[in-house]
Write an enzyme that holds these catalytic residues in place. Structure first.
Site, short mmCIF file in Angstrom:
data_model
loop_
_atom_site.label_atom_id
_atom_site.label_comp_id
_atom_site.label_asym_id
_atom_site.label_seq_id
_atom_site.Cartn_x
_atom_site.Cartn_y
_atom_site.Cartn_z
N ARG A 1 0.83 -1.21 0.00
CA ARG A 1 0.00 0.00 0.00
C ARG A 1 0.87 1.26 0.00
O ARG A 1 0.52 2.27 -0.63
CB ARG A 1 -0.91 -0.01 1.22
CG ARG A 1 -1.94 1.11 1.25
CD ARG A 1 -3.03 0.78 2.24
NE ARG A 1 -4.04 1.82 2.29
CZ ARG A 1 -4.13 2.73 3.27
NH1 ARG A 1 -3.27 2.70 4.27
NH2 ARG A 1 -5.08 3.64 3.24
N HIS B 1 0.41 4.27 -2.68
CA HIS B 1 0.12 5.65 -2.29
C HIS B 1 1.26 6.60 -2.65
O HIS B 1 1.04 7.80 -2.80
CB HIS B 1 -0.19 5.71 -0.79
CG HIS B 1 -1.58 5.29 -0.45
ND1 HIS B 1 -2.39 5.98 0.41
CD2 HIS B 1 -2.32 4.24 -0.88
CE1 HIS B 1 -3.56 5.39 0.50
NE2 HIS B 1 -3.54 4.32 -0.27
N ASN C 1 -3.73 9.08 4.27
CA ASN C 1 -2.52 8.41 4.75
C ASN C 1 -2.33 8.46 6.26
O ASN C 1 -1.76 7.54 6.85
CB ASN C 1 -1.28 9.04 4.09
CG ASN C 1 -1.26 8.82 2.59
OD1 ASN C 1 -1.81 7.85 2.08
ND2 ASN C 1 -0.63 9.75 1.87
N HIS D 1 -6.17 -6.18 -2.08
CA HIS D 1 -6.93 -6.29 -0.83
C HIS D 1 -7.17 -7.75 -0.44
O HIS D 1 -7.92 -8.02 0.50
CB HIS D 1 -8.25 -5.54 -0.94
CG HIS D 1 -8.09 -4.06 -0.90
ND1 HIS D 1 -9.13 -3.18 -1.11
CD2 HIS D 1 -6.99 -3.29 -0.67
CE1 HIS D 1 -8.69 -1.93 -1.01
NE2 HIS D 1 -7.40 -1.98 -0.74
#
Length: 329
Positions: A66, A70, A95, A194
């Site tokens: 992740r 990001h 975040n 996910h």
């Protein structure tokens, strides 16, 4: 099955070559052997730290994946999410109190600076660490293209506005992917990340009560799962976590897509790939494909990760190689 794996591997190698040799601009400047002569210890060091971190907490594999995502969606894959400061991306709404793994990147950087100082960028460390997070969770191996350099500034507003949100409709998420050069297939494939990791109640509690004027609970959420989540999140501060993949929380597989077929996607942005009206035409068929074909998911996931890792990299003399990932030199 071994032949299938070999074929998949061959396809991936050919795809990487096509990406590198095709008309993709600066992408051709990234190579899988970028540090072959300047820092051959790179892979061993990154593997060691990621494996150790995941032995302590299996979830860290998902967190590192992740972190890479990001980072790349804001200013490109330039390590800008690592920069400290009140105006940093790490303190943007999507975040803050959410993105993790910074200490693992710091530890890797410290070791690398001792053996090959000012050679390996923080952006490349993030990309490589993410790949091992996938691998050590049972996911596919792929050669990470390297050669990114580090950005000099963070972009908090870009993180606030550019990162896809679990509360957004699918067509809005598709547009945000398109804005950075990724397509609808990439949306569905990268959402498959996910299959590992956890999410806080605050990210899905809107589905559990007062959902709409006609429904208290999101009608596309399995009733038993909804009841379990209500119990988990009741009277909490929103930071309680549960597995994104209720079938195999820490294993990188295609169960994520199988869950969507029976309305067990945790986030509305997950379930929306299969259930929402605007997602049905473009994403439902892909969910069905990946739910029944784990090999196809693995192959397409690798391709989409390579594409994502090539979002606007700084190369050549652009940017810098940070000595400390948290601050510009």
């Amino acid at each position: 099955q071994d032949m299938e794996h070999s074929y998949c591997r061959l396809v991936l190698v050919c795809s990487v070559l096509a990406l590198c040799l095709g008309s993709h601009g600066v992408r051709s400047q990234l190579t899988s052997d970028f540090y072959g002569n300047t820092c051959p210890q790179l892979y061993d060091i990154v593997q060691h730290h990621v494996f150790s971190a995941m032995m302590g907490e299996m979830r860290m594999g998902a967190s590192l994946l992740r972190l890479h995502f990001h980072d790349c969606f804001v200013n490109g894959c330039d390590g800008s999410i690592l920069l400290d400061g009140e105006d940093g991306e790490k303190f943007a709404r999507p975040n803050q109190n959410s993105v993790r793994g910074y200490e693992v990147i710091d530890a890797i950087k410290t070791d690398l600076e001792s053996v090959c100082p000012e050679v390996v960028s923080c952006a490349d460390i993030v990309a490589l660490a993410a790949s091992y997070g996938v691998l050590f969770s049972g996911g596919p191996y792929y050669d990470v293209l390297l050669g990114r350099r580090d950005g000099l500034v963070a972009n908090q507003s870009g993180a606030d506005n550019g990162l896809p949100s679990p509360f957004e409709p699918i067509d809005s998420i598709i547009q945000k992917f398109s804005d950075v050069g990724l397509n609808t297939t990439d949306v569905v494939v990268l959402s498959g990340a996910h299959t590992i990791g956890r999410a806080r109640c605050v990210l899905y509690s809107n589905r559990l009560s007062n959902f709409s004027t006609t429904d208290s609970v999101d009608p596309t959420l399995d009733a038993t799962l909804a009841a379990n989540l209500q119990s988990l999140c009741a009277n909490g501060d929103g930071n309680e976590t549960t597995a994104l993949d209720v079938s195999s929380a820490d294993v990188f597989d295609n169960n994520y897509y199988q869950n969507l077929l029976v309305e067990k996607g945790l986030l509305s942005s997950d379930q929306g790939l299969f259930s929402s009206p605007e997602g049905v035409a473009s994403t439902k068929e892909l969910v069905q494909v990946y739910s029944s074909d784990g090999e196809q998911f693995f192959c397409d996931f690798v391709w989409s990760m390579i594409k994502m890792g090539n979002i606007s990299p700084l190369t050549g003399s652009a940017g810098e190689i940070r000595k400390n990932c948290r601050v510009a030199n």
